[in-house]
Write an enzyme that holds these catalytic residues in place. Structure first.
Site, mmCIF file in Angstrom:
data_model
loop_
_atom_site.group_PDB
_atom_site.id
_atom_site.type_symbol
_atom_site.label_atom_id
_atom_site.label_comp_id
_atom_site.label_asym_id
_atom_site.label_seq_id
_atom_site.Cartn_x
_atom_site.Cartn_y
_atom_site.Cartn_z
ATOM 1 N N SER A 71 0.811 -1.314 -0.060
ATOM 2 C CA SER A 71 -0.070 -0.011 -0.049
ATOM 3 C C SER A 71 0.728 1.326 -0.173
ATOM 4 C CB SER A 71 -1.115 0.058 1.221
ATOM 5 O OG SER A 71 -1.973 -1.024 0.997
ATOM 6 N N LYS A 74 0.216 3.592 -2.844
ATOM 7 C CA LYS A 74 -1.061 4.328 -3.251
ATOM 8 C C LYS A 74 -0.759 5.611 -3.373
ATOM 9 C CE LYS A 74 -4.113 0.791 -0.772
ATOM 10 N NZ LYS A 74 -4.533 0.199 0.335
ATOM 11 N N TYR A 196 -3.709 -2.757 -10.092
ATOM 12 C CA TYR A 196 -3.501 -2.474 -8.552
ATOM 13 C C TYR A 196 -2.649 -3.456 -7.778
ATOM 14 C CZ TYR A 196 -4.579 -2.358 -3.669
ATOM 15 O OH TYR A 196 -4.862 -2.424 -2.485
ATOM 16 N N TYR A 248 -4.348 4.672 7.704
ATOM 17 C CA TYR A 248 -5.622 4.037 7.986
ATOM 18 C C TYR A 248 -6.470 4.572 9.152
ATOM 19 C CZ TYR A 248 -3.380 1.327 4.447
ATOM 20 O OH TYR A 248 -2.317 0.648 3.314
ATOM 21 N N VAL A 266 1.254 -3.502 4.100
ATOM 22 C CA VAL A 266 1.148 -4.735 4.649
ATOM 23 C C VAL A 266 2.418 -5.611 4.382
ATOM 24 C CG1 VAL A 266 -1.071 -4.897 5.127
ATOM 25 C CG2 VAL A 266 -0.013 -5.990 2.926
HETATM 26 O O1 DON Z 1 -4.929 -4.653 -1.070
HETATM 27 C C1 DON Z 1 -4.217 -5.481 -0.718
HETATM 28 O O2 DON Z 1 -4.686 -6.406 0.005
HETATM 29 C C2 DON Z 1 -2.552 -5.119 -0.687
HETATM 30 N N1 DON Z 1 -2.075 -5.497 -1.925
HETATM 31 C C3 DON Z 1 -2.138 -3.821 -0.077
HETATM 32 C C4 DON Z 1 -2.652 -3.898 1.181
HETATM 33 C C5 DON Z 1 -1.915 -2.995 2.138
HETATM 34 O O3 DON Z 1 -0.765 -2.870 2.080
HETATM 35 C C6 DON Z 1 -2.709 -2.279 3.062
HETATM 36 N N2 DON Z 1 -1.659 -1.824 4.068
HETATM 37 N N3 DON Z 1 -1.739 -1.702 5.176
#
Ligand code: DON
Length: 327
Positions: A71, A74, A196, A248, A266
């Site tokens: 993320s 983003k 994405y 978040y 993540v």
């Molecule tokens: O959308 C997802 O599940 C991941 N590829 C990215 C999510 C993410 O890194 C959320 N962060 N804390």
């Protein structure tokens, strides 16, 4: 590249080492495993890097270990969408309001039907939709090129993590279909979700994140290569959204305690941007229950305190210290 290696015993380097040692005491948190391949990393890795807006890089620990950007992408993708179609066009499709909810929440602004902001999944998939509509099949190469130029090196891609997410990312697909139903993205849903997933699978190190942060901090110009990577207006908008929404449902506490525009992922990375001064990158894959790196949050908090980096630090103790490292 005019990256200067700091002299041994440098004050900022020894501060980084102290922050690193203190961070090692945090042994809680768990690896993200909802994307199976993400759980296959060394859980105790920990690295911190700082890149100044003049091109110097300081690092400690596992700052050269590669992990997927997730993320953190983003923030940079949003910056590029604003550049590509302008802030008004982006604002028609995604808001800038903190949602107070988890990154993968299935929710939209009840009045506008837009996702709350570009830092949660719904908003980031919308941004992918904007980039896909604008750039078509070339959208991923475009992101890869700009991310690489911001980092000052050609970044890699984790095929296994990408496939793992593509096989299991049903919630994100569901979000994308709801966005299509609400008229927010076009009907190229599969290609948009694929973009994405791909952007999340770009490989970076903590040092890369620090350099990418320093490129934002330096008005969009990579200070080590003098390459103008990002648009100036978009950089301002990006930092604003990072400050209000980047962590978040921890964003309110983050602004209050740490006060640095930031974005977590993540994969265990966090990027921080101290406008006109620094980029900070951290890597440690154990996450708290909100999806933020435990050691990364601890390191950012310590650096913010020790260097006076909070955006609203009234005594401004940090600036005079940092001036010495920036020149
Ligand atoms: O959308 C997802 O599940 C991941 N590829 C990215 C999510 C993410 O890194 C959320 N962060 N804390």
């Amino acid at each position: 590249m005019n990256v200067v290696t700091p002299p041994p015993g440098d004050e900022l380097q020894s501060l980084l080492e102290t922050v690193y040692r203190r961070g090692l005491d945090h042994r809680n948190g768990a690896l993200a495993d909802y994307i199976p391949e993400l759980a296959r990393v060394e859980p105790d890795s920990f690295g911190i890097a700082i890149a100044t807006a003049r091109g110097r890089v300081y690092s400690v620990g596992d700052a050269r270990i590669e992990f997927t950007i997730q993320s953190v992408s983003k923030a940079f993708a949003y910056c590029l969408a604003v550049e590509q179609v302008g802030r008004d066009q982006v604002a028609r499709r995604v808001g800038v309001e903190p949602s107070g909810d988890a990154f993968n929440a299935i929710e939209f602004d009840p009045h506008t039907r837009r996702p709350y902001n570009p830092m949660v999944n719904a908003g980031a998939i919308t941004v992918a939709g904007i980039l896909h509509d604008r750039l078509g099949a070339g959208a991923f190469d475009f992101l890869m090129d700009r991310f690489s130029r911001a980092a000052g090196r050609t970044l890699g891609f984790d095929e296994k993590v990408y496939r793992s997410e593509a096989e299991t990312g049903h919630r994100n697909r569901a979000i994308a279909h709801l966005l299509l139903a609400g008229g927010i993205i076009s009907n190229a849903v599969d290609a948009i979700v694929d973009l994405y997933f791909r952007q999340c699978s770009i490989l970076v190190t903590a040092a890369d994140l620090a350099r990418m942060g320093a490129t934002l901090a330096n008005m969009g110009e990579n200070p080590a290569t003098d390459d103008q990577v990002f648009d100036l207006q978009a950089v301002r908008d990006t930092q604003a959204v990072m400050l209000s929404c980047g962590m978040y449902d921890y964003s309110g506490n983050w602004i209050y305690d740490i006060g640095i525009p930031a974005k977590s992922g993540v994969g265990g990375g966090i990027v921080g941007v101290v406008n006109r001064q620094l980029g900070i990158g951290t890597y440690s894959p154990r996450l708290d229950h909100k999806g933020n790196s435990v050691r990364g949050v601890a390191a950012m908090a310590a650096l913010s305190d020790e260097l006076g980096l909070h955006a609203f630090e009234c005594t401004n103790i940090g600036s005079s210290l940092l001036d010495r490292f920036l020149s």
